[in-house]
Motif scaffolding. Structure first.
Motif: not given
Length: 70
Positions: A37-38, A50, A32, A69, A66, A2, A17, A53
């Protein structure tokens, strides 16, 4: 592999992770974070694809989501 959204350098994580306290080794920014994030999508509700989320106010800072990703 990435790339950091802040500095553009490649981020290589082997066998683990991204932790909440992990930072980009080149610019020191949080990994993070929503922007890394994707699931981040500026046009989605809460700027996240998501649906379950939690809402995160500061998208550039580390958070407890949580669903993260890289």
């Amino acid at each position: 592999m990435s790339r950091c959204v802040f500095c553009g350098h490649e981020i290589e994580l082997i066998y683990r992770q991204v932790g909440r306290r992990d930072e980009c080794e080149f610019c020191g920014r949080d990994l993070h974070a929503c922007l890394q994030c994707r699931f981040y999508d500026r046009s989605a509700h809460n700027q996240c694809k998501e649906s379950q989320s939690p809402y995160v106010c500061d998208k550039e800072k580390s958070n407890f989501c949580d669903f993260f990703d890289l």
